[in-house]
Design an enzyme around this catalytic site. Sequence first.
Site, PDB file in Angstrom:
ATOM      1  N   LYS A  87       0.618  -1.254  -0.106  1.00 41.45           N
ATOM      2  CA  LYS A  87      -0.094   0.086  -0.031  1.00 41.45           C
ATOM      3  C   LYS A  87       0.834   1.209  -0.264  1.00 41.45           C
ATOM      4  O   LYS A  87       1.549   1.310   0.983  1.00 41.45           O
ATOM      5  CB  LYS A  87      -0.858  -0.133   1.385  1.00 41.45           C
ATOM      6  CG  LYS A  87      -2.031   0.691   1.101  1.00 41.45           C
ATOM      7  CD  LYS A  87      -2.964   0.411   2.410  1.00 41.45           C
ATOM      8  CE  LYS A  87      -4.055   1.367   2.581  1.00 41.45           C
ATOM      9  NZ  LYS A  87      -4.774   1.489   3.903  1.00 41.45           N
TER      10      LYS A  87
HETATM   11  O1  G3P Z   1      -7.312   2.402   5.887  1.00 44.36           O
HETATM   12  C1  G3P Z   1      -7.813   3.597   5.192  1.00 44.36           C
HETATM   13  C2  G3P Z   1      -9.038   4.041   5.422  1.00 44.36           C
HETATM   14  O2  G3P Z   1      -9.905   3.244   5.395  1.00 44.36           O
HETATM   15  C3  G3P Z   1      -9.199   4.997   6.762  1.00 44.36           C
HETATM   16  O3  G3P Z   1     -10.605   5.247   7.307  1.00 44.36           O
HETATM   17  O4  G3P Z   1     -11.932   6.019   8.810  1.00 44.36           O
HETATM   18  O5  G3P Z   1      -9.624   6.659   9.112  1.00 44.36           O
HETATM   19  O6  G3P Z   1     -10.701   7.798   7.538  1.00 44.36           O
HETATM   20  P1  G3P Z   1     -10.805   6.605   8.194  1.00 44.36           P
END
Ligand code: G3P
Length: 223
Positions: A87
Site C-alpha cells: 500500500k
Molecule cells: O485504511 C484507510 C481508511 O479506510 C481509513 O479510514 O475512517 O480513518 O478515514 P478512516
Amino acid sequence: MIFFIDSADLNEIRELNDLGIINGVTTNPSLMAKEGIVGANSILEHYQEICNIVTGDVSAEVISTEYKDIIEEGHKLSEVDKKIVVKIPMIKNGLKALHYFSKNRIKTNCTLVFSASQALLAAKAGATYVSPFMARLDDWDKKTCSSFEMLSDIKTIYQNYNYNTKILGASIRNKDYIIKCAKLGADVITAPFKSLISLIDHPLTDSGLKKFIEDFKNFKTLN
Ligand code: G3P
C-alpha cells in the site's frame, strides 16, 4: 463484491472471516499502532498472522516517502506472503513506486486518494487497487459531500479506458456508505468491523424473530 476488513485486530479479522463475509484485509500505520505493533520484526510477524487467517489480499502500508525507501520497504513487505499488497500513498514518489512494482508483478494499493484525477494517475502507473477515501473527503468538504461523485467519476473513467485497476472504496464509516459504493460499482470496499457487522441488522428481523419465538413457545405449551 469483494469485502476487506479495515483492521489489524486479529480477533476482528477471525470473527468476520469465520462468517464468510470478508475476502481480505487492509491496514494502515494508524491501525497497526492501535494494536501496539511497532518495530520491523513485529510488523512483519503481524502481517504473517493476518495472512494465515484470510484467503485473499492483505494490504500492508509503507511508511517511507523517498522512492528508494518505498521500494526497499515494499519488497520486505511483499516477501512476507504472496497475499501481501504493498500500500503506497498518492505522492510523486509513490506513483514511481507503483509503476516499478507493476513492472515487477507485485500487487499494489494506491492510498490517500481524494480525487478522480489522482485515481486516473494511479491507474496509469499500474496500481492493482486504488483507494478513494470516502468519509474523509466528506468530512473535509462538508458542503457538497462529493465522495460519491468522485467514485462515480473514477468508475466512468476506468470503464472508458478499460483500466484493470480495481476501485476499493475506503474510509467507510457506516452501512450507507457500503451500499452506496456497491450501487456505484466499486469493485471492493474496506470497512471497520463495526460497519461490516451492522449490515446484518434490521429492526423488522429482530421483531419478527421475537414473534416467531413467542408463537412457538405457545405451540409447545399446547402439547
Ligand atoms: O485504511 C484507510 C481508511 O479506510 C481509513 O479510514 O475512517 O480513518 O478515514 P478512516
